[in-house]
Design a protein around this motif. Structure first.
Motif, mmCIF file in Angstrom:
data_model
loop_
_atom_site.group_PDB
_atom_site.id
_atom_site.type_symbol
_atom_site.label_atom_id
_atom_site.label_comp_id
_atom_site.label_asym_id
_atom_site.label_seq_id
_atom_site.Cartn_x
_atom_site.Cartn_y
_atom_site.Cartn_z
ATOM 1 N N GLU A 2 0.822 -1.216 0.000
ATOM 2 C CA GLU A 2 0.000 0.000 0.000
ATOM 3 C C GLU A 2 0.854 1.264 0.000
ATOM 4 N N ASN A 3 2.026 1.216 0.653
ATOM 5 C CA ASN A 3 2.919 2.364 0.630
ATOM 6 C C ASN A 3 3.420 2.641 -0.783
ATOM 7 N N ILE A 4 3.747 1.587 -1.524
ATOM 8 C CA ILE A 4 4.202 1.754 -2.905
ATOM 9 C C ILE A 4 3.049 2.233 -3.786
ATOM 10 N N GLU A 5 1.853 1.741 -3.515
ATOM 11 C CA GLU A 5 0.674 2.088 -4.314
ATOM 12 C C GLU A 5 0.193 3.522 -4.058
ATOM 13 N N TYR A 6 0.464 4.052 -2.867
ATOM 14 C CA TYR A 6 -0.139 5.319 -2.441
ATOM 15 C C TYR A 6 0.053 6.474 -3.431
ATOM 16 N N PRO A 7 1.281 6.733 -3.921
ATOM 17 C CA PRO A 7 1.414 7.841 -4.887
ATOM 18 C C PRO A 7 0.645 7.603 -6.178
ATOM 19 N N LEU A 8 0.420 6.341 -6.538
ATOM 20 C CA LEU A 8 -0.357 6.034 -7.736
ATOM 21 C C LEU A 8 -1.835 6.318 -7.507
ATOM 22 N N VAL A 9 -2.303 6.084 -6.268
ATOM 23 C CA VAL A 9 -3.687 6.434 -5.922
ATOM 24 C C VAL A 9 -3.868 7.948 -6.022
ATOM 25 N N LEU A 10 -2.903 8.698 -5.478
ATOM 26 C CA LEU A 10 -2.981 10.161 -5.541
ATOM 27 C C LEU A 10 -2.966 10.656 -6.985
ATOM 28 N N ALA A 11 -2.215 9.951 -7.835
ATOM 29 C CA ALA A 11 -2.124 10.333 -9.251
ATOM 30 C C ALA A 11 -3.301 9.816 -10.072
ATOM 31 N N ARG B 223 2.037 -2.239 -11.700
ATOM 32 C CA ARG B 223 3.273 -1.530 -11.365
ATOM 33 C C ARG B 223 3.794 -1.925 -9.985
ATOM 34 N N VAL B 224 2.896 -1.997 -9.006
ATOM 35 C CA VAL B 224 3.330 -2.299 -7.636
ATOM 36 C C VAL B 224 3.922 -3.697 -7.559
ATOM 37 N N LEU B 225 3.258 -4.679 -8.163
ATOM 38 C CA LEU B 225 3.771 -6.049 -8.115
ATOM 39 C C LEU B 225 5.118 -6.155 -8.818
ATOM 40 N N GLU B 226 5.283 -5.434 -9.922
ATOM 41 C CA GLU B 226 6.558 -5.448 -10.643
ATOM 42 C C GLU B 226 7.671 -4.835 -9.794
ATOM 43 N N LEU B 227 7.379 -3.698 -9.170
ATOM 44 C CA LEU B 227 8.386 -3.022 -8.362
ATOM 45 C C LEU B 227 8.731 -3.786 -7.101
ATOM 46 N N ILE B 228 7.723 -4.336 -6.448
ATOM 47 C CA ILE B 228 7.985 -5.027 -5.191
ATOM 48 C C ILE B 228 8.765 -6.312 -5.436
ATOM 49 N N ASP B 229 8.579 -6.895 -6.617
ATOM 50 C CA ASP B 229 9.384 -8.061 -6.981
ATOM 51 C C ASP B 229 10.819 -7.625 -7.290
ATOM 52 N N ARG C 248 14.001 -0.360 0.855
ATOM 53 C CA ARG C 248 13.626 -0.971 -0.421
ATOM 54 C C ARG C 248 12.205 -0.581 -0.814
ATOM 55 N N VAL C 249 11.312 -0.549 0.162
ATOM 56 C CA VAL C 249 9.943 -0.097 -0.103
ATOM 57 C C VAL C 249 9.961 1.361 -0.560
ATOM 58 N N ALA C 250 10.773 2.182 0.115
ATOM 59 C CA ALA C 250 10.861 3.604 -0.231
ATOM 60 C C ALA C 250 11.386 3.803 -1.653
ATOM 61 N N ILE C 251 12.346 2.976 -2.060
ATOM 62 C CA ILE C 251 12.885 3.064 -3.428
ATOM 63 C C ILE C 251 11.794 2.712 -4.444
ATOM 64 N N ALA C 252 11.067 1.631 -4.167
ATOM 65 C CA ALA C 252 9.982 1.228 -5.075
ATOM 66 C C ALA C 252 8.904 2.311 -5.144
ATOM 67 N N ARG C 253 8.569 2.897 -3.991
ATOM 68 C CA ARG C 253 7.561 3.970 -3.974
ATOM 69 C C ARG C 253 8.026 5.164 -4.802
ATOM 70 N N ALA C 254 9.310 5.512 -4.690
ATOM 71 C CA ALA C 254 9.835 6.664 -5.424
ATOM 72 C C ALA C 254 9.743 6.474 -6.929
ATOM 73 N N LEU C 255 9.790 5.229 -7.384
ATOM 74 C CA LEU C 255 9.784 4.939 -8.823
ATOM 75 C C LEU C 255 8.396 4.603 -9.354
ATOM 76 N N ALA C 256 7.408 4.519 -8.473
ATOM 77 C CA ALA C 256 6.084 4.045 -8.874
ATOM 78 C C ALA C 256 5.431 4.916 -9.936
#
Length: 235
Positions: A104-113, A123-129, A151-159
């Motif tokens: 959900e942390n990785i997904e959050y900026p995508l929800v806002l967008a 996107r989230v599943l690809e990044l988290i993998d 690692r979660v923060a890096i994935a979130r930044a690239l989401a």
């Protein structure tokens, strides 16, 4: 095109009745698709510089162009929207939302967008993998180690697929081995996603991994070092 260009940028903070110059006439071009480190001692102005590049703060004078846009004249709302679309952030204290899972942390900026649900999931599943946390995606930040949280923060930044990722001392709260792993991961992600990474750091491990190191002291750029094997135009 340079992802970031600064021309004669200055920033002054007022403490009580005293003006304290944080940056003085900084002129700088960041090369595209590179791993760039801004290095300097505490109080040198590197975090101020990063905040100006990230459109978190505004200069008192000079021009800043980020992703082809002159950001100085933008309204606060326009800057907020610009940051969300073009810039990812990685912080030394991770800044994850504690009540949200890693997924959900990785997904959050995508929800806002307002990215559609199916595309968010892809996107989230690809990044988290990619960051090696598929088996931890339902864990809350408090259930993860420091390295896993970063690692979660890096994935979130690239989401949101930004053109630019900014990181303020991303290894400061990690032990040396975990820090080395995080640096290698960020380097891998930078190359795979064709994104420009800019760090503030005095960590020798981060310097060693960089394409470019920019040195700052007392609010002024004092030099720049293009590492061997790097590609692109001059700083």
């Amino acid at each position: 095109m340079h992802p970031v260009s600064l021309r004669n940028v200055g920033k002054i903070y007022r403490l009580d009745s005293v003006d304290v110059p944080a940056l003085s006439d900084v002129t700088l071009d960041i090369r595209p698709n590179c791993f760039t480190v801004i290095s300097g001692p505490s109080g040198s102005g590197k975090t101020t510089l990063l905040n100006l590049i990230g459109c978190i703060d505004r200069p008192d004078h000079g021009e800043i162009v980020v992703a082809g846009q002159a950001v100085g004249a933008m309204s606060d709302d326009a800057l907020s929207d610009f940051r969300a679309r073009h810039i990812g952030f990685i912080f030394q204290n991770f800044n994850l939302l504690p009540v949200l899972t890693a997924y959900e942390n990785i997904e959050y900026p995508l929800v806002l967008a307002k990215v559609p649900a199916a595309e968010r999931k892809r996107r989230v599943l690809e990044l988290i993998d990619t960051v090696g946390l598929s088996n931890r995606q339902q864990n809350l930040p408090g259930q993860l180690s420091g390295g896993q949280r970063q690692r979660v923060a890096i994935a979130r930044a690239l989401a949101t697929r930004p053109k630019l990722v900014l990181a303020d001392e991303p290894t400061a709260n990690l032990d040396s081995q975990t820090g080395a792993e995080i640096i290698a991961l960020m380097r891998k992600m930078q190359r795979e996603h064709d994104v420009s990474f800019i760090f503030s750091s005095h960590d020798p491990q981060v310097h060693a991994a960089a394409d470019d190191v920019i040195f700052i002291r007392d609010g002024r750029i004092t030099g720049a070092n293009q590492q061997s094997g790097a590609t692109g135009g001059a700083i």
